[in-house]
Design a protein around this motif. Sequence first.
Motif, PDB file in Angstrom:
ATOM      1  N   LEU A  87       0.975  -1.187   0.039  1.00  0.00           N
ATOM      2  CA  LEU A  87      -0.030  -0.065   0.027  1.00  0.00           C
ATOM      3  C   LEU A  87       0.844   1.320  -0.194  1.00  0.00           C
ATOM      4  O   LEU A  87       0.404   2.263  -0.561  1.00  0.00           O
ATOM      5  CB  LEU A  87      -1.036   0.117   1.249  1.00  0.00           C
ATOM      6  CG  LEU A  87      -1.990  -1.254   1.314  1.00  0.00           C
ATOM      7  CD1 LEU A  87      -2.763  -0.817   2.694  1.00  0.00           C
ATOM      8  CD2 LEU A  87      -2.909  -0.935   0.111  1.00  0.00           C
ATOM      9  N   ALA A  88       2.105   1.297   0.812  1.00  0.00           N
ATOM     10  CA  ALA A  88       2.967   2.260   0.857  1.00  0.00           C
ATOM     11  C   ALA A  88       3.553   2.674  -0.520  1.00  0.00           C
ATOM     12  O   ALA A  88       3.791   3.826  -0.947  1.00  0.00           O
ATOM     13  CB  ALA A  88       4.038   2.155   1.751  1.00  0.00           C
ATOM     14  N   LEU A  89       3.885   1.387  -1.412  1.00  0.00           N
ATOM     15  CA  LEU A  89       4.448   1.459  -2.832  1.00  0.00           C
ATOM     16  C   LEU A  89       3.347   2.414  -3.495  1.00  0.00           C
ATOM     17  O   LEU A  89       3.767   2.937  -4.506  1.00  0.00           O
ATOM     18  CB  LEU A  89       5.018   0.287  -3.153  1.00  0.00           C
ATOM     19  CG  LEU A  89       5.443   0.307  -4.576  1.00  0.00           C
ATOM     20  CD1 LEU A  89       6.725   1.072  -4.691  1.00  0.00           C
ATOM     21  CD2 LEU A  89       5.714  -1.195  -4.940  1.00  0.00           C
ATOM     22  N   VAL A  90       2.141   1.823  -3.555  1.00  0.00           N
ATOM     23  CA  VAL A  90       1.131   2.376  -4.270  1.00  0.00           C
ATOM     24  C   VAL A  90       0.974   3.768  -4.092  1.00  0.00           C
ATOM     25  O   VAL A  90       0.857   4.642  -4.927  1.00  0.00           O
ATOM     26  CB  VAL A  90      -0.189   1.705  -4.194  1.00  0.00           C
ATOM     27  CG1 VAL A  90      -1.470   2.437  -4.816  1.00  0.00           C
ATOM     28  CG2 VAL A  90      -0.282   0.376  -4.579  1.00  0.00           C
ATOM     29  N   ALA A  91       0.906   4.143  -2.581  1.00  0.00           N
ATOM     30  CA  ALA A  91       0.882   5.753  -2.397  1.00  0.00           C
ATOM     31  C   ALA A  91       1.831   6.462  -2.953  1.00  0.00           C
ATOM     32  O   ALA A  91       1.787   7.638  -3.266  1.00  0.00           O
ATOM     33  CB  ALA A  91       0.603   5.820  -0.687  1.00  0.00           C
ATOM     34  N   ALA A  92       2.974   5.813  -2.678  1.00  0.00           N
ATOM     35  CA  ALA A  92       4.440   6.690  -3.150  1.00  0.00           C
ATOM     36  C   ALA A  92       4.311   6.870  -4.717  1.00  0.00           C
ATOM     37  O   ALA A  92       4.723   7.697  -5.262  1.00  0.00           O
ATOM     38  CB  ALA A  92       5.558   5.949  -2.917  1.00  0.00           C
ATOM     39  N   THR A  93       3.777   5.940  -5.617  1.00  0.00           N
ATOM     40  CA  THR A  93       3.658   5.779  -6.809  1.00  0.00           C
ATOM     41  C   THR A  93       2.711   6.916  -7.576  1.00  0.00           C
ATOM     42  O   THR A  93       3.011   7.528  -8.335  1.00  0.00           O
ATOM     43  CB  THR A  93       3.171   4.508  -7.406  1.00  0.00           C
ATOM     44  OG1 THR A  93       4.111   3.545  -7.045  1.00  0.00           O
ATOM     45  CG2 THR A  93       3.123   4.428  -8.946  1.00  0.00           C
ATOM     46  N   LEU A  94       1.712   7.269  -6.559  1.00  0.00           N
ATOM     47  CA  LEU A  94       0.733   8.284  -7.014  1.00  0.00           C
ATOM     48  C   LEU A  94       1.336   9.662  -6.455  1.00  0.00           C
ATOM     49  O   LEU A  94       1.150  10.642  -7.302  1.00  0.00           O
ATOM     50  CB  LEU A  94      -0.545   8.088  -6.107  1.00  0.00           C
ATOM     51  CG  LEU A  94      -1.433   6.898  -6.523  1.00  0.00           C
ATOM     52  CD1 LEU A  94      -2.417   6.606  -5.575  1.00  0.00           C
ATOM     53  CD2 LEU A  94      -1.464   6.838  -8.012  1.00  0.00           C
ATOM     54  N   VAL A  95       2.266   9.696  -5.543  1.00  0.00           N
ATOM     55  CA  VAL A  95       2.783  10.913  -4.830  1.00  0.00           C
ATOM     56  C   VAL A  95       3.948  11.489  -5.448  1.00  0.00           C
ATOM     57  O   VAL A  95       4.156  12.646  -5.678  1.00  0.00           O
ATOM     58  CB  VAL A  95       2.462  10.949  -3.373  1.00  0.00           C
ATOM     59  CG1 VAL A  95       3.263  12.147  -2.855  1.00  0.00           C
ATOM     60  CG2 VAL A  95       1.025  10.830  -2.922  1.00  0.00           C
ATOM     61  N   VAL A  96       4.871  10.516  -5.437  1.00  0.00           N
ATOM     62  CA  VAL A  96       6.209  10.685  -5.571  1.00  0.00           C
ATOM     63  C   VAL A  96       6.498  10.528  -7.241  1.00  0.00           C
ATOM     64  O   VAL A  96       6.610   9.209  -7.781  1.00  0.00           O
ATOM     65  CB  VAL A  96       7.385  10.003  -4.788  1.00  0.00           C
ATOM     66  CG1 VAL A  96       8.709  10.395  -5.212  1.00  0.00           C
ATOM     67  CG2 VAL A  96       6.896  10.272  -3.440  1.00  0.00           C
ATOM     68  N   PRO A  97       7.055  11.496  -8.007  1.00  0.00           N
ATOM     69  CA  PRO A  97       7.302  11.220  -9.563  1.00  0.00           C
ATOM     70  C   PRO A  97       8.551  10.332  -9.624  1.00  0.00           C
ATOM     71  O   PRO A  97       8.325   9.354 -10.417  1.00  0.00           O
ATOM     72  CB  PRO A  97       7.709  12.476 -10.078  1.00  0.00           C
ATOM     73  CG  PRO A  97       7.121  13.492  -8.993  1.00  0.00           C
ATOM     74  CD  PRO A  97       7.125  12.905  -7.567  1.00  0.00           C
ATOM     75  N   GLN A  98       9.681  10.243  -8.770  1.00  0.00           N
ATOM     76  CA  GLN A  98      10.563   9.458  -9.255  1.00  0.00           C
ATOM     77  C   GLN A  98      10.278   7.988  -8.971  1.00  0.00           C
ATOM     78  O   GLN A  98      10.638   7.075  -9.638  1.00  0.00           O
ATOM     79  CB  GLN A  98      11.852   9.761  -8.041  1.00  0.00           C
ATOM     80  CG  GLN A  98      12.434  11.115  -8.509  1.00  0.00           C
ATOM     81  CD  GLN A  98      11.759  12.216  -7.797  1.00  0.00           C
ATOM     82  OE1 GLN A  98      10.561  12.172  -7.370  1.00  0.00           O
ATOM     83  NE2 GLN A  98      12.479  13.461  -7.729  1.00  0.00           N
TER      84      GLN A  98
END
Length: 431
Positions: free
Chosen positions: A258-269
Amino acid sequence: MNDATQAVHGWRWAPAWVLAFVALWPAPGYAEGVLALGALAGLLRLVASRFRGGNALLSGPAWALTSVLFFAYWLPEAVSAIDAMDRGRALREALVDLRYLPFLWIVAAAVADDAGRRRTFGGLAIIVGAWTLDALIEAATGASPLFSGIDMVKHAISGHGMCTAEQVAAADRLAGVLGPCNLKLGIVLASLSPFALDAMRRRFGRIGWLVAAVGIGIVVLLAGSRASWLTYGLVLLWTGWRTLGRRKLLMVFALGALALVAATLVVPQVRERIERTTHVLTADSKGVDTALSGRSRIWSAAVCMAREHPVNGVGARGFRQAFAACDPQPGVIAAWGEGAALHAHQLVLEILSETGGIGLLLWLAGAALAWRAWRYADPVARDRARPAMLALAVTVFPLNTHLASYSTFWGGVLLMLSALYAGSLLGREQD
């Protein structure tokens, strides 16, 4: 006071050398200076004692395993230098790398008894914790306090910073204490994380392990490559299984997803890396190469080098010189930009292409002896060596991509981890 006791007292500073070497990784030149001075001090200490009391420093098997692991690394480099493309430089590098051996004896001696092991492993855990906290501050504020301090000192000494403006502008991930011109924080923390996770588990139990796992995991996600994600995932799988059990560990991995999904949505890199990875689902070779950041082209060149130089390779660190002759797409701009590939980006292919079949056999022999030592060690020895064993195992895990094992920085990391493993597993004679 007998010779053995004097020898042990003379090596009480060994943990300090190891921790200083690691703490100075953000300033590679100074870290190399500590390594060289430590190697010299180790030789002088052994000569002064005329090697008496050797079993008080390390057991016979620990001396042997530390030396064997070094030569499994060094002999392929030396043999490959015989007919390397730049023979003079290759031979000089092989001779210079002999400095690692006495330093590895110091590293192994640093963890050969309970007191030294606590200081060394505890110090490594503190360093990992400090670098993690510093990176979390950078993620929140945009600046690393530790790197900013190092950069200020560098300005005061030399009149310029640690990194150029171009390197700062090109940084595409969290840099942390290592800075934007050395984007290795993710893989470094992933490889050293077993020391921090073990220390937090022993001191604070499951809660401590969870806090450390989450903190380091956030930094590895934001600072690391996909290789560091896999490395850290292996660490969590091994340590979490022992700490939490199967069901709770599955919950941890679900939260991580879930954290990876959230980071994918929020963090461009992070999103860019995930999107790049999805290209592997395409049926054509171009999509696979894009997903691997051009590594399929590099790996094809490495296979070519291994085929053309099957005995002793093209020479350690000779990949860039030999790349043009084996480039499967000459004249085509590569995914990494212009210029030759610097190394194979995969441990087995690096060994085969740069040191040939002789190198691979020697590396396999070293791995077999390391495994044999673990297999025949008693449960107490395994428990005390487990953090070092896990750190070494995940760092050389063959089903991953890797940094250059014969580079100055990463070669030093690999050799240090191997000595920590040998010294903590086999210890001193009185243990």
